[in-house]
Design an enzyme around this catalytic site. Structure first.
Site, PDB file in Angstrom:
ATOM      1  N   SER A 362       0.821  -1.204   0.000  1.00 57.80           N
ATOM      2  CA  SER A 362       0.000   0.000   0.000  1.00 57.80           C
ATOM      3  C   SER A 362       0.864   1.267   0.000  1.00 57.80           C
ATOM      4  O   SER A 362       1.678   1.455  -0.901  1.00 57.80           O
ATOM      5  CB  SER A 362      -0.966  -0.042   1.184  1.00 57.80           C
ATOM      6  OG  SER A 362      -2.030   0.852   1.011  1.00 57.80           O
ATOM      7  N   ASP A 476      -5.569  -4.104  -2.392  1.00 53.97           N
ATOM      8  CA  ASP A 476      -4.557  -3.744  -1.403  1.00 53.97           C
ATOM      9  C   ASP A 476      -3.919  -4.987  -0.762  1.00 53.97           C
ATOM     10  O   ASP A 476      -4.617  -5.866  -0.251  1.00 53.97           O
ATOM     11  CB  ASP A 476      -5.222  -2.886  -0.318  1.00 53.97           C
ATOM     12  CG  ASP A 476      -4.227  -2.171   0.579  1.00 53.97           C
ATOM     13  OD1 ASP A 476      -3.309  -2.833   1.090  1.00 53.97           O
ATOM     14  OD2 ASP A 476      -4.373  -0.951   0.765  1.00 53.97           O
TER      15      ASP A 476
END
Length: 599
Positions: A362, A476
């Protein structure tokens, strides 16, 4: 010579060729014991590179003491479970359980072992309890680490193979300047001069002069670098391959791997790549990025480095990987808290810690990619402003059929920062992770478009749409692994620093057992009743729950330096606090480094 399926690959040798007494004292299990009882029960054997010492399913009728060389322990599907190097033992668990072998053990390189039979083992256990205690101590240490000796463990011998198009002397000189001076570099001329062996004879594995030479070199140094002849031809080059725990292949990026000049060398490398970790160094000479993927397809290279011939920092990094001293940094996800990674990387530099590889999830994937592109710290900060202020992806709301936000703004911003860069072409070693919703697994990105896979790694499900990548829907990486230290462990680094900025506070409401307010009261939520987190924070927290167990297990290992900057008070989406968060990351990382050094 003892018989049995598991020792077909062994060649019995006289004790003097193994230098049995000296070898005994180097074994961790035996070093403090009286050598006589054990030595009298050992037979000594050489194992050719690629041969099996143990095969899964065979009876457990012996254990082995590794005097020289290296072995890999393989599962039924040939996955490398751990490595066994010199001064170690293998097979003792089978003798204790008396079951069949659960895994296979294969020689990475030419090796010498001492074999203790079942009968000899039982006699030692019965008559010499100190042997049993020493064995239990070794097993306890092994179990404490989870039974792992990863493939990035420091090698004892590295073979340097330079392909046509690169000056072998120039490449060797670069390494000589960056590896520790106590690491000897051995060429064919050194071997011939010191042993008196005619290299034209070819196979001199069982010549006592050859055995003594290699044993003495490796016993007197933590690492030996064997250099193959120019353009990788002749019997010495074949010996280098047999003698090495790890192979480093150097090639020029402006040559074609399909060139006939490379054919014989790459064919030989393909044959040994399954047993010997082999890495590629591509010398950057062309004006355009090399076709790294084409090179990687030509052989099963475990890892690759991009280097400029006259760039000392590149070679210093390669030297640390070769010497087994490389450091990898893992950057976690955490939204705005991830700005702390910029400060952490600057603090590591100022503390004199050379970062050789970086990986992240991320926001950690984004900052790590900036570092891998060799952007300076001022540039990294300016780029973050461009992404989060100029492009403002957090304001790109859309009709929430797939997600609350559109990914168009973020995609444009990342494309502006990274352009058409490919991960495998970056100057520094880098990976990021995402999660495939299609296959329900973590995906590690070590090649492909930088901006696309950073976007994938940052796509919180429900907030940002998944990235479509072939048949995969990527989201993610924090869904399954918000701080992928276990992935970095597979990257060939010796030590790992993990900067964790994931939220540790739990979501809460002011009153327990209260249902969410009806739709007509949502706008009055702050004024009436319990205060509930908004949908973005609920989705962000839900997306990271799956990685908590992995994170807890990794922290228990004790072989990772975790740094936890004090940024928990900042909200995931508070992009306006960038400068303050960077400063905290810098300050707390320096403090953590100083505290670790003091201990």
């Amino acid at each position: 010579m003892a018989t049995g399926t598991e020792i077909i690959g062994l060649h019995e040798i006289p004790p003097e060729l193994a230098d049995a007494h000296a070898a005994f004292t180097s074994i961790e299990l035996l070093g403090s014991l009286d050598p006589s009882p054990v030595l009298s029960r050992l037979t000594w054997h050489s194992v050719d590179a690629g041969e099996y010492l143990i095969r899964a399913g065979d009876p457990s009728d012996s254990m082995y003491f590794v005097v020289s060389g290296r072995f890999v322990v393989l599962s039924s599907d040939q996955t490398v479970l751990r490595e066994v190097g010199r001064s170690s033992t293998v097979g003792e668990v089978g003798l204790l359980t008396r079951g069949k072998r659960s895994a296979s053990v294969r020689a990475v390189r030419d090796s010498i072992v001492g074999r203790l039979s079942q009968a000899g083992f039982e006699t030692l256990v019965e008559k010499h309890p100190e042997f049993t205690l020493a064995l239990m101590n070794v097993l306890a240490k092994w179990l404490a680490t989870g039974g792992e000796t990863p493939r990035n463990s420091a090698p004892a011998a590295v073979g340097l193979l330079v392909l046509a198009g690169v000056d072998v002397n120039a490449a060797t000189a670069q390494l000589r300047d960056v590896i520790p001076r106590d690491i000897p570099i051995v060429r064919s001329s050194d071997f011939a001069r010191d042993t008196g062996i005619d290299l034209a004879l070819g196979d001199y594995r069982f010549d006592s002069r050859s055995v003594d030479y290699f044993r003495d070199r490796e016993a007197s140094a933590s690492l030996v670098l064997y250099v193959a002849d120019a353009e990788f031809v002749g019997p010495w080059s074949a010996q280098v391959i047999r003698q090495a725990d790890r192979l480093v292949v150097v090639a020029a990026d402006d040559t074609d791997p399909r060139d006939p000049a490379h054919a014989a060398a790459l064919d030989e490398i393909r044959q040994v790549a399954d047993r010997t970790p082999t890495e590629l160094v591509l010398i950057r000479r062309g004006t355009r990025p090399a076709d790294v993927e084409r090179w990687l397809r030509q052989a099963k290279f475990w890892r690759h480095h991009n280097a400029r011939l006259a760039h000392s920092a590149d070679w210093a990094r390669i030297g640390r990987f070769i010497a087994g001293t490389a450091t990898g940094v893992v950057l976690s996800g955490g939204g705005a808290r991830g700005f702390a990674h910029i400060g952490a990387l600057r603090a590591l530099r100022d503390a004199g810690i050379e970062v050789d590889a970086v990986g992240g999830t991320s926001m950690g994937a984004l900052v790590g990619a900036q570092w891998a592109c060799e952007f300076d710290f001022d540039e990294m900060v300016n780029q973050q402003r461009i992404i989060w202020t100029d492009h403002a992806p957090m304001r790109g709301f859309t009709v929430p059929t797939v997600a609350l936000l559109s990914s168009r703004r973020a995609a444009r911003a990342l494309s502006e920062v990274f352009g058409d860069r490919e991960i495998q072409d970056l100057a520094r070693s880098y990976f990021c992770v995402s999660v495939s919703l299609t296959r329900s697994c973590l995906v590690v990105h070590r090649s492909g478009s930088v901006h696309r896979y950073v976007l994938a790694s940052m796509s919180i499900p429900g907030i940002v749409p998944p990235l479509v990548d072939g048949e995969d829907l990527l989201v993610d990486g924090g869904v399954l692994n918000n701080c992928p230290t276990n992935v970095m462990r597979e990257s060939g680094v010796n030590s790992i620093v993990a900067v964790n900025v994931g939220a540790t506070n739990s979501l809460s409401v002011r009153a327990a057992g209260v249902d969410a307010p009806p739709a007509r009261r949502i706008g009055l939520r702050r004024a009436h009743g319990p205060k509930l987190p908004n949908i973005m924070r609920i989705l962000e927290r839900a997306a990271s729950l799956g990685s908590q167990q992995i994170a807890a297990l990794e922290r228990r290992r004790g072989d990772i330096h975790f740094i936890d900057p004090d940024v928990n008070r900042f909200d995931t989406f508070d992009m306006s606090a960038m400068e303050r968060i960077i400063d905290i990351g810098y300050r707390d990382t320096l403090a953590s480094i100083e505290a670790r050094r003091a201990n």
